[in-house]
Design a protein around this motif. Structure first.
Motif, PDB file in Angstrom:
ATOM      1  N   ASN A  58     -95.451  22.946 107.040  1.00 39.54           N
ATOM      2  CA  ASN A  58     -95.945  24.004 106.125  1.00 39.54           C
ATOM      3  C   ASN A  58     -97.354  23.811 106.055  1.00 39.54           C
ATOM      4  O   ASN A  58     -98.250  24.024 105.367  1.00 39.54           O
ATOM      5  N   ALA A  59     -97.799  23.637 107.706  1.00 38.44           N
ATOM      6  CA  ALA A  59     -99.520  23.862 107.809  1.00 38.44           C
ATOM      7  C   ALA A  59     -99.605  24.459 109.204  1.00 38.44           C
ATOM      8  O   ALA A  59     -98.821  24.117 110.209  1.00 38.44           O
ATOM      9  N   TYR A  60    -101.090  24.471 109.214  1.00 39.54           N
ATOM     10  CA  TYR A  60    -101.549  24.804 110.469  1.00 39.54           C
ATOM     11  C   TYR A  60    -102.238  23.532 111.287  1.00 39.54           C
ATOM     12  O   TYR A  60    -102.673  22.654 110.315  1.00 39.54           O
ATOM     13  N   ARG A  61    -101.915  23.217 112.476  1.00 40.13           N
ATOM     14  CA  ARG A  61    -102.248  21.952 113.049  1.00 40.13           C
ATOM     15  C   ARG A  61    -102.756  22.385 114.333  1.00 40.13           C
ATOM     16  O   ARG A  61    -102.612  23.270 114.971  1.00 40.13           O
ATOM     17  N   GLU A  62    -104.052  21.668 114.739  1.00 43.60           N
ATOM     18  CA  GLU A  62    -104.735  21.946 116.236  1.00 43.60           C
ATOM     19  C   GLU A  62    -103.916  21.780 117.292  1.00 43.60           C
ATOM     20  O   GLU A  62    -103.306  21.140 117.314  1.00 43.60           O
ATOM     21  N   ILE A  63    -104.081  22.719 118.036  1.00 45.73           N
ATOM     22  CA  ILE A  63    -103.476  22.908 119.385  1.00 45.73           C
ATOM     23  C   ILE A  63    -104.304  23.073 120.429  1.00 45.73           C
ATOM     24  O   ILE A  63    -104.165  22.723 121.927  1.00 45.73           O
ATOM     25  N   SER A  64    -105.784  23.298 120.174  1.00 45.87           N
ATOM     26  CA  SER A  64    -106.700  23.494 121.308  1.00 45.87           C
ATOM     27  C   SER A  64    -108.128  23.716 120.603  1.00 45.87           C
ATOM     28  O   SER A  64    -108.188  23.925 119.525  1.00 45.87           O
ATOM     29  N   SER A  65    -108.883  23.096 121.417  1.00 42.30           N
ATOM     30  CA  SER A  65    -110.515  23.048 121.174  1.00 42.30           C
ATOM     31  C   SER A  65    -111.011  23.560 122.258  1.00 42.30           C
ATOM     32  O   SER A  65    -110.847  23.231 123.495  1.00 42.30           O
ATOM     33  N   CYS A  66    -111.909  24.705 122.247  1.00 42.39           N
ATOM     34  CA  CYS A  66    -112.633  25.511 123.158  1.00 42.39           C
ATOM     35  C   CYS A  66    -114.246  25.226 122.831  1.00 42.39           C
ATOM     36  O   CYS A  66    -114.676  25.551 121.757  1.00 42.39           O
ATOM     37  N   SER A  67    -114.679  24.512 123.781  1.00 43.23           N
ATOM     38  CA  SER A  67    -116.284  24.288 123.327  1.00 43.23           C
ATOM     39  C   SER A  67    -117.307  24.464 124.562  1.00 43.23           C
ATOM     40  O   SER A  67    -116.940  24.466 125.547  1.00 43.23           O
TER      41      SER A  67
END
Length: 426
Positions: free
Chosen positions: A345-354
């Motif tokens: 029941n949450a959003y979780r990181e799947i990608s970081s673009c830097s």
């Protein structure tokens, strides 16, 4: 890596940038070492000039027959040689001291990065998709995988300890299918070149992308002294190290599907169950090497490429612009993509673009020749996950689960799964 000349020219701006990171001013300390180095170099240059002048004078004195003066001058030259020899070693030591101090200082945020202390100050950029609804209580991925008999943490722990998993049958195939789907999408539709590169790197390569010395405790090292890559970014970005590219070669876009290895030294007690945070995982990485003027547009493009994976899988997500206090060490600006996980029941990181500006390029000495014929400039580097394969599997298991415990395969993956439409308990 920061340019000491820029710090020298505008120390206040440098300290202001560090303040955005929550750090104390460092310009005075750095400039003190820099001044010491420059003063020492001047003394060396003066000594070298004096030695050269004396050598010429000795010849003239010898021709005049004044042997006493000649011997006096020779003694002075000998002393200068000793000073120069030891002075060159001192110069190397001061230079190393300055470089060591610069090497552990994070990048300066770009002006449009929101100011903040931590993740609570991040700004939602946009949201996409519709969160699925269920007529039952959605389960987390590890419960689903274990019920299917295809996800085994207990055996993995016997083999390797905590934070490992054994995938079997259709889940092992799904892992492979996801990686192939992502690489095909990025190469055939997004213009990235697929690369197979080493998974073990030397010290200088890991230093080049900012993994060393800052993240030494989060890395695995072999008995040969190599480092296992924590992400394919380390290998791909270093492909341009110590090179001078032509501007017409830019942008360079690369992708790789690789295993990744992280010690997770600072993750004690976090995500101890399941596949969210593991020592070994697979990821499809995106890397771009660009001219400075291309960086901002390339960042948006890369973000869109990563988001497209989730769109084709029909997985709801939101994209977050990280604040100054939550960005990674080398980043100048970062977007995180967070996928919706019904089981949590949450959003979780799947990608970081830097984007990194010239921060990594300076550490790697990666440059390009501008088309206008002016001297070489440092390239700008960018990277992003396109996507983390294990976390994408987690999202599919939780979003496509059924009340009977089966998991529907997203349509775009079915050709990679041999036409299988559903994973069921055997």
């Amino acid at each position: 890596m920061h340019d000491i000349r820029s710090i020298r020219d505008n120390p206040a701006a440098f300290d202001q940038g560090l303040a955005l990171r929550g750090l104390e001013p460092l310009s005075a300390e750095l400039l003190k070492i820099d001044s010491e180095k420059r003063d020492h170099i001047r003394k060396l240059q003066d000594a070298q000039a004096r030695r050269n002048a004396l050598s010429k004078e000795i010849g003239e004195v010898m021709r005049s027959g004044d042997k006493v003066k000649a011997e006096t001058l020779k003694a002075e030259v000998a002393g200068l040689k000793d000073f120069i020899s030891s002075g060159e070693e001192t110069e190397r030591a001061i230079t190393q001291k300055l470089n060591d101090a610069l090497a552990v200082i994070p990048n300066i945020p770009l002006p449009d990065v929101p100011k903040g202390k931590d993740e609570h100050d991040n700004v939602e950029f946009h949201e996409w998709g519709v969160k699925p609804t269920f007529k039952f209580e959605p389960r987390q991925h590890f419960d689903i995988g274990e019920w299917l008999g295809l996800m085994d943490f207990e055996t993995a722990a016997k083999l390797s300890g905590a934070r490992f998993v054994v995938l079997k049958g259709q889940l092992a195939k799904l892992e492979r299918a996801l990686g192939q789907f992502m690489v095909d999408l990025h190469t055939e539709h997004h213009g990235y070149q697929e690369v197979y590169a080493p998974l073990m790197l030397r010290d200088e390569a890991m230093f080049g992308v900012g993994q060393l010395p800052k993240f030494k405790e989060d890395l695995f090292q072999t008995t040969s002294g190599h480092w296992l890559i924590p992400t394919a970014e380390a290998s791909l970005t270093n492909l341009v190290r110590e090179k001078v590219l032509e501007e017409k070669e830019l942008p360079v876009r690369m992708t790789a599907y690789t295993p990744c290895f992280r010690a997770e030294a600072g993750a004690a007690g976090k995500d101890t169950r399941g596949m969210i945070r593991q020592h070994q995982f697979s990821k499809v990485e995106l890397v771009s090497i660009v001219a400075p003027e291309q960086a901002e547009a390339e960042h948006t493009r890369m973000l869109n490429c990563a988001e497209e994976v989730l769109k084709r899988l029909n997985l709801a997500f939101r994209t977050i612009l990280l604040c100054t206090g939550d960005m990674g060490f080398g980043s100048a600006k970062t977007y995180d993509i967070e996928v919706w996980l019904p089981g949590q029941n949450a959003y979780r990181e799947i990608s970081s673009c830097s984007q990194f500006g010239e921060f990594q390029a300076r550490r790697m000495d990666a440059r390009y020749k501008p088309a206008d014929g002016k001297g070489p400039r440092y390239v700008h580097t960018l990277n992003g996950s396109g996507l983390a394969v294990g976390r994408t599997m987690v999202a599919i298991l939780e979003n496509y689960q059924s009340d009977d415990g089966s998991v529907t395969i997203p349509e775009v993956l079915r050709p990679y799964m041999g036409g299988v439409e559903k994973i069921t308990r055997g």
